[in-house]
Design a protein around this motif. Structure first.
Motif, PDB file in Angstrom:
ATOM      1  N   ALA A   1      35.253  40.311  40.849  1.00 52.50           N
ATOM      2  CA  ALA A   1      34.699  41.259  41.829  1.00 52.50           C
ATOM      3  C   ALA A   1      33.269  41.646  41.478  1.00 52.50           C
ATOM      4  O   ALA A   1      32.611  42.383  42.212  1.00 52.50           O
ATOM      5  CB  ALA A   1      35.565  42.512  41.914  1.00 52.50           C
TER       6      ALA A   1
ATOM      7  N   LEU B   1      40.960  37.495  45.641  1.00 51.87           N
ATOM      8  CA  LEU B   1      41.995  37.655  44.615  1.00 51.87           C
ATOM      9  C   LEU B   1      41.878  36.515  43.606  1.00 51.87           C
ATOM     10  O   LEU B   1      41.701  35.359  43.972  1.00 51.87           O
ATOM     11  CB  LEU B   1      43.400  37.649  45.243  1.00 51.87           C
ATOM     12  CG  LEU B   1      43.846  38.969  45.909  1.00 51.87           C
ATOM     13  CD1 LEU B   1      45.293  38.822  46.406  1.00 51.87           C
ATOM     14  CD2 LEU B   1      43.733  40.139  44.947  1.00 51.87           C
TER      15      LEU B   1
ATOM     16  N   PHE C   1      39.928  48.659  45.209  1.00 49.25           N
ATOM     17  CA  PHE C   1      40.471  47.407  44.659  1.00 49.25           C
ATOM     18  C   PHE C   1      40.675  47.550  43.162  1.00 49.25           C
ATOM     19  O   PHE C   1      40.142  48.467  42.532  1.00 49.25           O
ATOM     20  CB  PHE C   1      39.561  46.214  44.998  1.00 49.25           C
ATOM     21  CG  PHE C   1      38.150  46.338  44.506  1.00 49.25           C
ATOM     22  CD1 PHE C   1      37.161  46.938  45.288  1.00 49.25           C
ATOM     23  CD2 PHE C   1      37.789  45.835  43.247  1.00 49.25           C
ATOM     24  CE1 PHE C   1      35.867  47.029  44.835  1.00 49.25           C
ATOM     25  CE2 PHE C   1      36.483  45.928  42.805  1.00 49.25           C
ATOM     26  CZ  PHE C   1      35.507  46.526  43.598  1.00 49.25           C
TER      27      PHE C   1
ATOM     28  N   TRP D   1      43.044  44.219  46.718  1.00 47.40           N
ATOM     29  CA  TRP D   1      41.847  44.348  47.588  1.00 47.40           C
ATOM     30  C   TRP D   1      42.304  44.948  48.905  1.00 47.40           C
ATOM     31  O   TRP D   1      43.099  44.344  49.625  1.00 47.40           O
ATOM     32  CB  TRP D   1      41.285  42.945  47.819  1.00 47.40           C
ATOM     33  CG  TRP D   1      39.907  42.860  48.410  1.00 47.40           C
ATOM     34  CD1 TRP D   1      39.606  42.540  49.696  1.00 47.40           C
ATOM     35  CD2 TRP D   1      38.676  43.021  47.751  1.00 47.40           C
ATOM     36  NE1 TRP D   1      38.265  42.504  49.886  1.00 47.40           N
ATOM     37  CE2 TRP D   1      37.645  42.804  48.687  1.00 47.40           C
ATOM     38  CE3 TRP D   1      38.323  43.356  46.417  1.00 47.40           C
ATOM     39  CZ2 TRP D   1      36.294  42.888  48.360  1.00 47.40           C
ATOM     40  CZ3 TRP D   1      36.972  43.428  46.108  1.00 47.40           C
ATOM     41  CH2 TRP D   1      35.972  43.214  47.064  1.00 47.40           C
TER      42      TRP D   1
ATOM     43  N   THR E   1      39.659  40.144  40.269  1.00 46.77           N
ATOM     44  CA  THR E   1      40.294  40.949  41.285  1.00 46.77           C
ATOM     45  C   THR E   1      41.798  40.762  41.301  1.00 46.77           C
ATOM     46  O   THR E   1      42.289  39.634  41.309  1.00 46.77           O
ATOM     47  CB  THR E   1      39.752  40.579  42.688  1.00 46.77           C
ATOM     48  OG1 THR E   1      38.341  40.516  42.599  1.00 46.77           O
ATOM     49  CG2 THR E   1      40.175  41.592  43.735  1.00 46.77           C
ATOM     50  N   THR E   2      42.496  41.918  41.294  1.00 46.76           N
ATOM     51  CA  THR E   2      43.948  41.839  41.328  1.00 46.76           C
ATOM     52  C   THR E   2      44.534  42.428  42.600  1.00 46.76           C
ATOM     53  O   THR E   2      45.662  42.147  42.956  1.00 46.76           O
ATOM     54  CB  THR E   2      44.541  42.557  40.096  1.00 46.76           C
ATOM     55  OG1 THR E   2      43.960  43.866  39.995  1.00 46.76           O
ATOM     56  CG2 THR E   2      44.233  41.794  38.811  1.00 46.76           C
TER      57      THR E   2
ATOM     58  N   THR F   1      41.022  39.355  51.546  1.00 43.16           N
ATOM     59  CA  THR F   1      41.802  39.540  50.327  1.00 43.16           C
ATOM     60  C   THR F   1      42.078  38.215  49.625  1.00 43.16           C
ATOM     61  O   THR F   1      41.850  38.067  48.429  1.00 43.16           O
ATOM     62  CB  THR F   1      43.143  40.235  50.659  1.00 43.16           C
ATOM     63  OG1 THR F   1      42.847  41.446  51.360  1.00 43.16           O
ATOM     64  CG2 THR F   1      43.946  40.564  49.402  1.00 43.16           C
TER      65      THR F   1
ATOM     66  N   THR G   1      40.967  45.467  39.335  1.00 47.06           N
ATOM     67  CA  THR G   1      40.615  44.231  38.623  1.00 47.06           C
ATOM     68  C   THR G   1      41.296  44.246  37.272  1.00 47.06           C
ATOM     69  O   THR G   1      41.716  45.299  36.782  1.00 47.06           O
ATOM     70  CB  THR G   1      39.092  44.140  38.377  1.00 47.06           C
ATOM     71  OG1 THR G   1      38.731  45.158  37.440  1.00 47.06           O
ATOM     72  CG2 THR G   1      38.301  44.309  39.659  1.00 47.06           C
TER      73      THR G   1
END
Lengths: 465, 121
Positions: free
Chosen positions: A63, A59, A32, A43, A40-41, A55, A34
């Motif tokens: 994280a 998002l 994933f 996943w 989180t960008t 996900t 970040t």
């Protein structure tokens, strides 16, 4: 500020089709990305599977939640990012936390994206089962170490031919042989020379039997004593190649047990000896009684009454557990057996006089002959007869002895004295001096029998004999 | 036939009554008991000094083994017979093959054993 130093072409997560496929299909890996602050960008399915967050749940959220508090929580996550920025990557193995709060042991790699402002990519691999196995192995190794170094037994590991590769500290302490001196066949130096052959031969049999077993003497360095040990070993079933298998064994000190067993053997032999001796005495009584019996009825009477005396003596011996017996007890038991109900006829008198157990039987039989004779022909059979049995204890030089005087009076003796010397005379005049070193006098006085027996007593120190 | 008659015997036996009986048995067989002992020291002394042709040795003398006497007799080349209460041969390895007779025994058994010991005239 960092961001102003590195302005800014924002690079998206993998947009290349191939990379996307890898990202999507690497279900064993959580991958994933970040932003620089851990939000989180992206996943991947592997992350969904390993960490439990869907996900769309994660998002736009931090994280850092996968860092459990005991691992440092958000702080640890931030530290990891600083480290990745400084080093170009941050690798570790640690506990991480799933959405449901359970832990997984993961080996992780955090790298800044090429465009540092875009943040980080993290890859995690679940190593929980390997970690548990390693932990268990470490635990069982520790358990073995604690056991092997703390039980009283001497523990060793060896090859299937007895060549040692390890020995516990107790072995070194007991045998005085250092670790280096003990490995290979060096340990044999501590085995009694007479037992070495058997010790080695047992290794030849061990492989076929799947177990090594021998009892042998091992030298204790503290005092040089060879002490009996029971040594067993079994192969460790971890390799399929029989030659490569190591054996683990223990050596247990069974010296006291062996000594007890040896002592028991001696006691059993002694018991057997006494039983046979008693049979010999019975045989002797029978033979001598036959010789002096005019008829079978006479034989039966005399033999039974002598067996009675023998059995009374055996009874006293059993009660005393073969310790010395009081002379007074022996005298009274014999007189009571002859039922001299008229108490006025008999007088006994004397101090404590411990007769060695080994002398008791012959003395009892001698007293029995005197008493039987007194009933048949003497003081216990005639109204005017009297019997006095007195004894005293004399200490002269090294030996203590009792002087027993049997004195009958008021007896009308048969004309010309006793017809022939009987078994009683033989016993008193020959067997007692022979066996007990006693000095005896037996006389037929005009008013009754007069007998004196000087018999050695048990010495004070040897009362346990 | 081996001649027992007139042979001189040493008797070693710790139980007085049994000794009396054995003396009778030996004399019934024509031997003459020229020396007897109930204890080890006296038995050793007699074994060393007395003159006799054969010996009957009780293995256990009031807890002491008779083997020192046996060593003396072996050195003097005088034949001997163990009488044992152990129901088997003497416990000592060295004398495993020495003739022995288990107690109690009959006069016939004693005679048979003695005949194997004494040289034929």
């Amino acid at each position: 500020m960092q961001e102003s130093n590195h302005p800014t072409k924002r690079s998206a997560p993998p947009d290349n089709e191939l990379l996307r496929l890898v990202f999507e299909s690497a279900t064993d890996f959580a991958i994933f990305t970040t932003d620089p602050n851990g939000i989180t960008t992206s996943w991947n399915p592997g992350a969904e599977r390993l960490l439990g967050y869907k996900t769309d749940e994660i998002l736009g959220k931090s994280a850092d939640a996968i860092f459990p508090t005991e691992e440092g929580g958000f702080e640890a996550a931030a530290e990891e990012r600083r480290s990745a920025l400084a080093q170009g990557r941050a690798e570790d193995e640690r506990w991480q936390m799933r959405k449901d709060g359970t832990r997984l042991w993961a080996s992780g790699l955090l790298m800044p994206l090429a465009d540092r402002d875009a943040g980080f990519v993290k890859m995690l691999r679940d190593r929980t089962s390997q970690h548990r196995a390693a932990e268990q192995l470490a635990q069982s190794e520790e358990l073995f170490r604690v056991l092997a170094t703390n039980i009283p037994q001497l523990v060793f590991r060896s090859k299937g031919d007895g060549e040692r590769i390890w020995a516990s500290p107790q072995w070194t302490i007991f045998s005085g042989l250092s670790f280096a001196a003990s490995i290979g066949l060096g340990w044999l130096d501590a085995i009694h020379p007479d037992d070495r052959k058997e010790t080695q031969a047992a290794w030849l049999e061990a492989r076929a039997k799947g177990e090594y077993y021998v009892e042998h003497r091992v030298r204790r360095s503290a005092d040089g004593e060879f002490r009996w040990h029971q040594t067993r070993a079994v192969p460790m079933k971890v390799s399929s190649d029989a030659d490569a298998v190591d054996w683990v064994g223990t050596m247990t000190d069974i010296h006291e047990l062996r000594m007890l067993q040896d002592r028991q053997k001696v006691l059993l032999a002694e018991l057997q000896h006494r039983r046979r001796n008693l049979l010999g005495v019975v045989q002797s009584l029978a033979r001598q009684t036959i010789r002096s019996s005019p008829s079978l009825d006479d034989f039966a009477d005399d033999f039974e009454s002598r067996l009675g005396a023998l059995s009374r003596a055996q009874g006293l011996l059993a009660q005393s557990d073969n310790r010395p017996i009081e002379l007074g007890d022996l005298v009274r038991a014999e007189l009571e057996a002859h039922a001299s109900a008229d108490a006025g006829k008999v007088m006994t008198e004397g101090p404590a006089a411990p007769l060695p157990a080994i002398s008791a039987q012959s003395m009892a039989l001698a007293l029995h002959e005197l008493a039987t004779n007194a009933v048949k022909y003497g003081a216990l059979g005639q109204p005017s007869g009297r019997l006095m049995v007195r004894w005293e204890v004399k200490n002269d030089r090294s030996r203590r002895q009792a002087i027993v005087v049997w004195r009958e009076s008021g007896v009308a003796m048969p004309e010309g004295g006793p017809a022939r010397k009987g078994y009683g005379s033989e016993l008193i005049e020959r067997a007692l001096p022979y066996q007990l070193g006693a000095k005896t006098k037996l006389r037929f006085e005009p008013d009754g029998v007069h007998c004196e027996i000087a018999v050695p007593l048990a010495s004070e120190e040897k009362r346990d004999d | 036939m081996v001649e027992l008659s007139g042979a001189r015997a040493l008797l070693v036996e710790d139980e007085g009554l049994v000794a009396l009986m054995l003396e009778d048995m030996l004399e019934e067989l024509g031997l003459k008991v020229v020396a007897s002992a109930a204890h080890l020291p006296k038995a050793c002394e007699l074994a060393t000094t007395a003159s006799f042709d054969v010996a009957l040795l009780d293995v256990n003398l009031a807890g002491q083994f008779v083997f020192p006497v046996a060593h003396i007799l072996r050195a003097r080349k005088i034949p001997f017979l163990f009488s044992t209460g152990y129901g088997g041969p003497p416990l000592e390895e060295e004398f495993r093959n020495t003739p022995a007779i288990g107690k109690p025994f009959s006069i016939d058994q004693l005679e048979e054993k003695l005949r194997t010991l004494l040289p034929r005239p």
